[in-house]
Design a protein around this motif. Structure first.
Motif, PDB file in Angstrom:
ATOM      1  N   ALA A 120       0.843  -1.203   0.000  1.00 40.94           N
ATOM      2  CA  ALA A 120       0.000   0.000   0.000  1.00 40.94           C
ATOM      3  C   ALA A 120       0.875   1.248   0.000  1.00 40.94           C
ATOM      4  O   ALA A 120       0.607   2.209  -0.741  1.00 40.94           O
ATOM      5  CB  ALA A 120      -0.924  -0.003   1.220  1.00 40.94           C
ATOM      6  N   TYR A 121       1.936   1.247   0.801  1.00 40.63           N
ATOM      7  CA  TYR A 121       2.831   2.395   0.866  1.00 40.63           C
ATOM      8  C   TYR A 121       3.549   2.604  -0.466  1.00 40.63           C
ATOM      9  O   TYR A 121       3.684   3.732  -0.927  1.00 40.63           O
ATOM     10  CB  TYR A 121       3.835   2.223   2.011  1.00 40.63           C
ATOM     11  N   GLN A 132       2.407   7.146  -6.688  1.00 40.18           N
ATOM     12  CA  GLN A 132       1.497   8.207  -7.089  1.00 40.18           C
ATOM     13  C   GLN A 132       1.941   9.578  -6.573  1.00 40.18           C
ATOM     14  O   GLN A 132       1.305  10.581  -6.884  1.00 40.18           O
ATOM     15  CB  GLN A 132       0.086   7.900  -6.588  1.00 40.18           C
ATOM     16  N   GLY A 133       3.002   9.612  -5.784  1.00 43.37           N
ATOM     17  CA  GLY A 133       3.502  10.877  -5.254  1.00 43.37           C
ATOM     18  C   GLY A 133       2.715  11.390  -4.069  1.00 43.37           C
ATOM     19  O   GLY A 133       2.855  12.553  -3.687  1.00 43.37           O
ATOM     20  N   ILE A 134       1.909  10.545  -3.450  1.00 40.11           N
ATOM     21  CA  ILE A 134       1.054  10.968  -2.337  1.00 40.11           C
ATOM     22  C   ILE A 134       1.801  10.935  -1.012  1.00 40.11           C
ATOM     23  O   ILE A 134       1.582  11.773  -0.144  1.00 40.11           O
ATOM     24  CB  ILE A 134      -0.222  10.093  -2.294  1.00 40.11           C
ATOM     25  N   THR A 183       3.051  12.464   4.227  1.00 37.38           N
ATOM     26  CA  THR A 183       2.305  12.878   3.052  1.00 37.38           C
ATOM     27  C   THR A 183       3.110  13.964   2.348  1.00 37.38           C
ATOM     28  O   THR A 183       3.827  14.727   2.999  1.00 37.38           O
ATOM     29  CB  THR A 183       0.910  13.422   3.423  1.00 37.38           C
ATOM     30  N   THR A 184       2.999  14.022   1.043  1.00 36.80           N
ATOM     31  CA  THR A 184       3.708  15.057   0.300  1.00 36.80           C
ATOM     32  C   THR A 184       2.942  16.376   0.421  1.00 36.80           C
ATOM     33  O   THR A 184       1.767  16.391   0.786  1.00 36.80           O
ATOM     34  CB  THR A 184       3.857  14.675  -1.186  1.00 36.80           C
ATOM     35  N   VAL A 210      -4.622  13.526  -4.668  1.00 34.36           N
ATOM     36  CA  VAL A 210      -5.734  12.632  -4.329  1.00 34.36           C
ATOM     37  C   VAL A 210      -7.035  13.172  -4.908  1.00 34.36           C
ATOM     38  O   VAL A 210      -7.845  12.413  -5.449  1.00 34.36           O
ATOM     39  CB  VAL A 210      -5.844  12.433  -2.803  1.00 34.36           C
ATOM     40  N   LEU A 211      -7.237  14.471  -4.804  1.00 39.13           N
ATOM     41  CA  LEU A 211      -8.449  15.082  -5.345  1.00 39.13           C
ATOM     42  C   LEU A 211      -8.569  14.815  -6.844  1.00 39.13           C
ATOM     43  O   LEU A 211      -9.624  14.388  -7.336  1.00 39.13           O
ATOM     44  CB  LEU A 211      -8.469  16.587  -5.057  1.00 39.13           C
ATOM     45  N   GLU A 212      -7.488  15.027  -7.565  1.00 40.99           N
ATOM     46  CA  GLU A 212      -7.499  14.793  -9.014  1.00 40.99           C
ATOM     47  C   GLU A 212      -7.742  13.319  -9.327  1.00 40.99           C
ATOM     48  O   GLU A 212      -8.526  12.988 -10.211  1.00 40.99           O
ATOM     49  CB  GLU A 212      -6.181  15.269  -9.641  1.00 40.99           C
ATOM     50  N   GLN A 213      -7.094  12.438  -8.597  1.00 38.70           N
ATOM     51  CA  GLN A 213      -7.273  10.996  -8.796  1.00 38.70           C
ATOM     52  C   GLN A 213      -8.725  10.596  -8.528  1.00 38.70           C
ATOM     53  O   GLN A 213      -9.322   9.851  -9.306  1.00 38.70           O
ATOM     54  CB  GLN A 213      -6.336  10.241  -7.854  1.00 38.70           C
TER      55      GLN A 213
END
Length: 120
Positions: free
Chosen positions: A52-53, A59-61, A72-73, A80-83
């Motif tokens: 999971a990590y 994804q750069g999260i 968190t980045t 996350v919003l865009e995804q």
């Protein structure tokens, strides 16, 4: 944490963090629990938590700071919003519109339906 048997556990763990980011429980730069802590809390194999990590890192999260832990980045919320928006538009919205049509509703019916359910 209760898992859905129809989705890989590592993705469900990743989605849990994404929900926390979207709800702003986790801000940019926030420290997240270690892989071992997540594995213990969710009662999964540490390899599953690590997967999971890795998924979130790809994804750069989240990012790993050697010797300190995972964080968190700064732009995690935007990512996350865009995804989530892409996922909604490609998957959930088409199913919703199909169900709306099956039930005999139109898009013009939506405002009245929503207000009658006090969903706003």
């Amino acid at each position: 944490m209760k898992f859905d048997p129809n989705q890989p556990i590592y993705l469900q763990i990743a989605e849990h963090f994404c929900r926390q980011i979207l709800s702003k429980e986790l801000a940019g730069g926030a420290r997240i629990p270690s892989v071992r802590e997540v594995a213990a809390l969710t009662e999964v194999n540490p390899n599953t938590a690590m997967r999971a990590y890795h998924h979130l890192q790809e994804q750069g999260i989240i990012e790993q700071q050697r010797g300190i832990g995972y964080f968190t980045t700064d732009n995690a919320y935007e990512l996350v919003l865009e995804q989530q928006r892409r996922e909604f538009l490609s998957s959930e919205l088409p199913r919703f519109l199909e169900k709306l049509e099956q039930l005999g509703y139109t898009l013009e019916d939506l405002p009245a339906l929503v207000s009658s359910q006090n969903l706003r």
